[in-house]
Write a protein that holds these residues in place. Structure first.
Motif, PDB file in Angstrom:
ATOM      1  N   ILE A 105      50.967 -25.834   1.929  1.00 41.03           N
ATOM      2  CA  ILE A 105      51.093 -25.896   0.478  1.00 41.03           C
ATOM      3  C   ILE A 105      52.013 -27.063   0.151  1.00 41.03           C
ATOM      4  O   ILE A 105      53.102 -27.189   0.722  1.00 41.03           O
ATOM      5  CB  ILE A 105      51.641 -24.571  -0.079  1.00 41.03           C
ATOM      6  N   TYR A 106      51.555 -27.905  -0.768  1.00 43.28           N
ATOM      7  CA  TYR A 106      52.335 -29.098  -1.123  1.00 43.28           C
ATOM      8  C   TYR A 106      53.049 -28.845  -2.438  1.00 43.28           C
ATOM      9  O   TYR A 106      52.573 -28.086  -3.279  1.00 43.28           O
ATOM     10  CB  TYR A 106      51.413 -30.304  -1.211  1.00 43.28           C
ATOM     11  N   SER A 107      54.174 -29.486  -2.600  1.00 42.98           N
ATOM     12  CA  SER A 107      54.948 -29.241  -3.816  1.00 42.98           C
ATOM     13  C   SER A 107      54.154 -29.724  -5.016  1.00 42.98           C
ATOM     14  O   SER A 107      53.474 -30.748  -4.968  1.00 42.98           O
ATOM     15  CB  SER A 107      56.308 -29.938  -3.743  1.00 42.98           C
ATOM     16  N   GLY A 108      54.232 -28.949  -6.083  1.00 43.20           N
ATOM     17  CA  GLY A 108      53.528 -29.289  -7.301  1.00 43.20           C
ATOM     18  C   GLY A 108      52.129 -28.709  -7.373  1.00 43.20           C
ATOM     19  O   GLY A 108      51.413 -28.922  -8.341  1.00 43.20           O
ATOM     20  N   GLU A 109      51.733 -27.937  -6.361  1.00 46.94           N
ATOM     21  CA  GLU A 109      50.413 -27.314  -6.402  1.00 46.94           C
ATOM     22  C   GLU A 109      50.470 -26.018  -7.216  1.00 46.94           C
ATOM     23  O   GLU A 109      51.511 -25.380  -7.333  1.00 46.94           O
ATOM     24  CB  GLU A 109      49.937 -26.999  -4.981  1.00 46.94           C
ATOM     25  N   PHE A 110      49.304 -25.640  -7.770  1.00 52.41           N
ATOM     26  CA  PHE A 110      49.163 -24.361  -8.463  1.00 52.41           C
ATOM     27  C   PHE A 110      47.983 -23.677  -7.784  1.00 52.41           C
ATOM     28  O   PHE A 110      46.834 -24.019  -8.003  1.00 52.41           O
ATOM     29  CB  PHE A 110      48.894 -24.616  -9.953  1.00 52.41           C
ATOM     30  N   ILE A 111      48.306 -22.740  -6.907  1.00 48.92           N
ATOM     31  CA  ILE A 111      47.280 -22.149  -6.057  1.00 48.92           C
ATOM     32  C   ILE A 111      46.897 -20.764  -6.553  1.00 48.92           C
ATOM     33  O   ILE A 111      47.772 -19.941  -6.857  1.00 48.92           O
ATOM     34  CB  ILE A 111      47.780 -22.059  -4.603  1.00 48.92           C
ATOM     35  N   ALA A 112      45.621 -20.499  -6.649  1.00 50.58           N
ATOM     36  CA  ALA A 112      45.139 -19.157  -6.948  1.00 50.58           C
ATOM     37  C   ALA A 112      44.631 -18.545  -5.661  1.00 50.58           C
ATOM     38  O   ALA A 112      43.869 -19.168  -4.924  1.00 50.58           O
ATOM     39  CB  ALA A 112      44.026 -19.220  -7.989  1.00 50.58           C
ATOM     40  N   VAL A 113      45.113 -17.341  -5.363  1.00 52.58           N
ATOM     41  CA  VAL A 113      44.661 -16.636  -4.167  1.00 52.58           C
ATOM     42  C   VAL A 113      43.750 -15.505  -4.611  1.00 52.58           C
ATOM     43  O   VAL A 113      44.141 -14.679  -5.436  1.00 52.58           O
ATOM     44  CB  VAL A 113      45.849 -16.079  -3.353  1.00 52.58           C
ATOM     45  N   MET A 114      42.542 -15.510  -4.096  1.00 52.89           N
ATOM     46  CA  MET A 114      41.598 -14.461  -4.470  1.00 52.89           C
ATOM     47  C   MET A 114      41.152 -13.701  -3.235  1.00 52.89           C
ATOM     48  O   MET A 114      41.460 -14.066  -2.106  1.00 52.89           O
ATOM     49  CB  MET A 114      40.390 -15.073  -5.191  1.00 52.89           C
ATOM     50  N   GLY A 115      40.421 -12.642  -3.480  1.00 52.48           N
ATOM     51  CA  GLY A 115      39.943 -11.831  -2.370  1.00 52.48           C
ATOM     52  C   GLY A 115      39.812 -10.392  -2.815  1.00 52.48           C
ATOM     53  O   GLY A 115      40.498  -9.975  -3.749  1.00 52.48           O
TER      54      GLY A 115
END
Ligand SMILES: Nc1ncnc2c1ncn2[C@@H]1O[C@H](COP(=O)(O)OP(=O)(O)OP(=O)(O)O)[C@@H](O)[C@H]1O
Ligand SMILES: [Mg+2]
Lengths: 405, 244
Positions: free
Chosen positions: B32-42
């Motif tokens: 994960i890189y700084s400034g990312e906005f990650i959505a985790v689904m499942g």
């Protein structure tokens, strides 16, 4: 977390469960309260006895016949008559460190005055006895050396005896019969009251030593010798001088044991306070045990509290509380609980000591050291008994704590 | 330009209940890189919360390595992990996890009372500011049981924001919110993200995931999908559209 915040958090949690906190503290309250009460009353009665013994006389030395160290087949102290008027004269003539010396010759008997009679002890003494034993004359006068020399049949009554025999009239100048020997009352002693050991110090009759010795007693031996040292610093020297003089008077060789015993007030106080001391110790240890039980109560409640607040602990850990913060939080809570309990216990203990003291006529002495120790001990109890539950809380895994239902 | 902030390699998490072993995560590698906005689904039970707990230093992997800003997390002790959670990470739980019988304001202030370095100069002021951010400036003295589920969720978000962490981990932050409040929260997240904050957000809804810059999907504890969102939606614009 800062210390004042820890205290606020702890106070909030204590206030949230007021009843439970109170019940928890009850163990400590009872423990500390009873320790304080017991010690205060124990020290108070000790002080009372000391005052009594001091009021027995100034720089008092008491000589009793027989050996003080009773052992073997010999009887106890005073069992063997060995003191005589000759000893008294020798001490009066030769002792340099004794200010006053007086024999004590005791006889028991029925005393009759008119229609009243009373059974008491008649003590034959020298005029110095008044100074040695701190007696005061209330009315009339005391007998003189001349009275002693002439075996005058005069008597000075204690307040109790005077009241019993002469309920309606002034005893001074009245006549009474002691074992059929007629005496004239020449004075009444000022009231001394009851001693802390319960005997009435006013139930006495004083008469000239020779009169009692030859008219009411065996004519040979005296029961005790009371003497007063010149000063309190010279007590030991006076005791040594007295012992040496009596040994030479009794012609004892170096290998003979003393056939008399000398006691000073310190020894009398020691003997008298031994019993109360033991009792105080015993009662205090019972109280100490209840303090221990109180501590276990705190541990119990803290364990319940940790279980109940597992989720809260999980939340705190999750947002960055260090395990030490959690440990400190529960320790502070336990310490505050026991310290509060301790303070209430001290107050109620002081109150109880005062009330019981009033009721039993014993003075209660508040010893600041004991109060301080009680405070330190209770906070110690809180911290040490709070430690196990607190550590349990601090060691929780945050996720497991958060999942706890 | 963007630095690697989080690196998971072959992370496994196995729960053992008596004889049974449940493999919640079966070897996940993720950067994960700084400034990312990650959505985790499942789907439910796919290991999303387990992954979030590990990322949030609340749980440790059974095996594999986790490095956070260059720190090997598995080498840290409980105190160091606590400090990391306190200063670097903000966590929004699936079930709020607010302190009961404690006001919203006090709940938000709580993380700062555990900060030894007092990074936030004025905790009270920052807490009020954070609560204003999530639209609760007039609920400061309400306790959790006097707040709706959505409001509690927003208090939890404020609590995660207030310490100015580098990374926010949010486990279904919009699960209890209506579509309008969801948009507001997403707008806030996007704004913070633009300011440089890294965000990892678990969600069930594809719509919500469309606001992120990257989408990660888990199935049975393994990575199924990991792809950039080519044109993320803009919550601010969507809000305006709803309003008009
Ligand atoms: N503490 C635990 N003990 C045992 N098994 C656990 C534990 N925590 C999680 N699991 C198991 O690990 C798997 C993943 O759980 P997890 O909570 O990560 O799922 P999730 O993706 O967050 O699901 P949801 O969308 O319903 O929140 C599940 O099968 C669960 O039963
Ligand atoms: Mg989950």
């Amino acid at each position: 977390m800062k210390f004042h915040k820890l205290i606020i958090v702890a106070l909030k949690s204590i206030a949230r469960n007021k009843m439970r906190s109170l019940l928890t503290m009850l163990g400590v309250i009872i423990g500390v309260g009873s320790v304080i009460t017991m010690v205060a009353l124990g020290e108070g009665s000790q002080k009372d006895i000391e005052n009594d013994v001091v009021s027995l006389g100034t720089n008092l030395l008491m000589v009793r016949p027989g050996s003080i160290k009773s052992g073997g087949v010999r009887g106890g102290a005073g069992s063997r008559p060995s003191l005589s008027m000759k000893d008294v004269s020798r001490l009066k003539q030769s002792a340099t460190l004794l200010r006053w010396v007086s024999a004590e010759v005791r006889a028991n008997g029925q005393v009759i005055a008119g229609n009243n009679n009373w059974n008491t002890t008649i003590t034959g003494v020298a005029p110095e006895y008044l100074s040695i034993r701190n007696y005061q004359i209330a009315t009339g006068s005391f007998f003189t050396h001349r009275d002693c020399k002439t075996r005058a049949k005069v008597a000075v009554l204690g307040k109790t005896v005077a009241d019993e025999l002469f309920p309606n009239e002034s005893p001074v100048g009245a006549r009474l019969r002691i074992r059929n020997v007629p005496f004239m009352v020449i004075g009444v002693l000022a009231e001394k009251g009851q001693s802390s050991m319960g005997n009435d110090q006013d139930d006495i009759i004083l008469a000239p030593d020779s009169t009692v010795l030859f008219r009411l007693s065996n004519g040979k031996f005296v029961n005790d010798i009371s003497a007063s040292a010149v000063s309190s610093e010279q007590m030991d020297a006076a005791k040594a001088e007295l012992t040496a003089l009596l040994r030479s008077e009794h012609r004892l060789t170096a290998k003979d044991e003393d056939d008399f015993g000398v006691r000073d007030q310190t020894e009398i106080i020691e003997i008298a306070t031994q019993v109360t001391g033991t009792l105080t110790l015993l009662l205090s240890s019972v109280a100490g045990v209840s303090l221990l039980v109180g501590g276990i109560g705190i541990m119990n409640i803290m364990l319940v509290s940790v279980t109940e607040r597992t989720r809260e602990i999980g939340i705190r850990l999750a947002i960055g509380a260090r395990p030490f913060d959690i440990l400190a939080q529960f320790l502070v809570e336990a310490a505050i609980l026991s310290l509060f309990g301790g303070l209430i216990g001290i107050l109620s203990g002081l109150g109880a000591a005062w009330a019981v003291g009033m009721l039993l006529g014993v003075s209660a002495v508040i010893n600041p050291t004991v109060v301080l120790i009680a405070v330190l001990f209770t906070s110690g109890v809180g911290v040490s008994f709070g430690f196990y539950p607190a550590r349990k809380a601090a060691n929780l895994n945050p996720i497991e704590a958060l999942r706890y239902e | 330009m963007r630095s690697e902030q989080i690196c998971l390699s072959q992370v496994k998490k196995i729960f053992s209940i008596g004889e049974n072993k449940v493999e919640a995560l079966g070897g996940v590698s993720l950067s994960i890189y700084s400034g990312e906005f990650i959505a985790v689904m499942g789907s439910s039970g796919s290991g999303k919360s387990t992954l979030m707990n590990i990322l949030g230093c609340l749980d440790i992997p059974t095996s594999g390595n986790y490095s956070l800003e260059g720190l090997a997390v598995e080498d840290l002790n409980r105190t160091e992990l606590a400090d990391l959670r306190n200063t670097k990470l903000g966590f929004v739980f699936q079930g709020f996890n607010l302190l009961p019988r404690t006001t919203a304001l006090e709940n938000v202030e709580l993380p700062m009372s555990y900060d030894r370095h007092c990074r936030i100069a004025n905790p009270r002021k920052s807490s009020i500011e954070a609560l204003r951010h999530v639209g609760l400036e007039n609920r400061l003295n309400h306790e959790p049981n006097q707040l709706s589920g959505g409001q509690q969720q927003r208090v939890a978000i404020a609590r995660a924001l207030v310490t100015e962490p580098a990374i926010i981990l949010a486990d279904e932050p919009t699960g209890n919110l209506d579509s309008h409040t969801t948009l507001e929260i997403l707008e806030l997240f996007q704004r913070l993200n633009r300011e440089g904050l890294t965000l990892v957000m678990v969600t069930h809804e594809t719509e919500v995931a469309e606001y992120a810059t990257r989408l990660v999907e888990l199935r049975d504890g393994r990575l199924l999908k990991d792809e950039a969102v080519l044109t993320p939606r803009n919550a601010e614009e969507d809000l305006k559209r709803v309003a008009s």
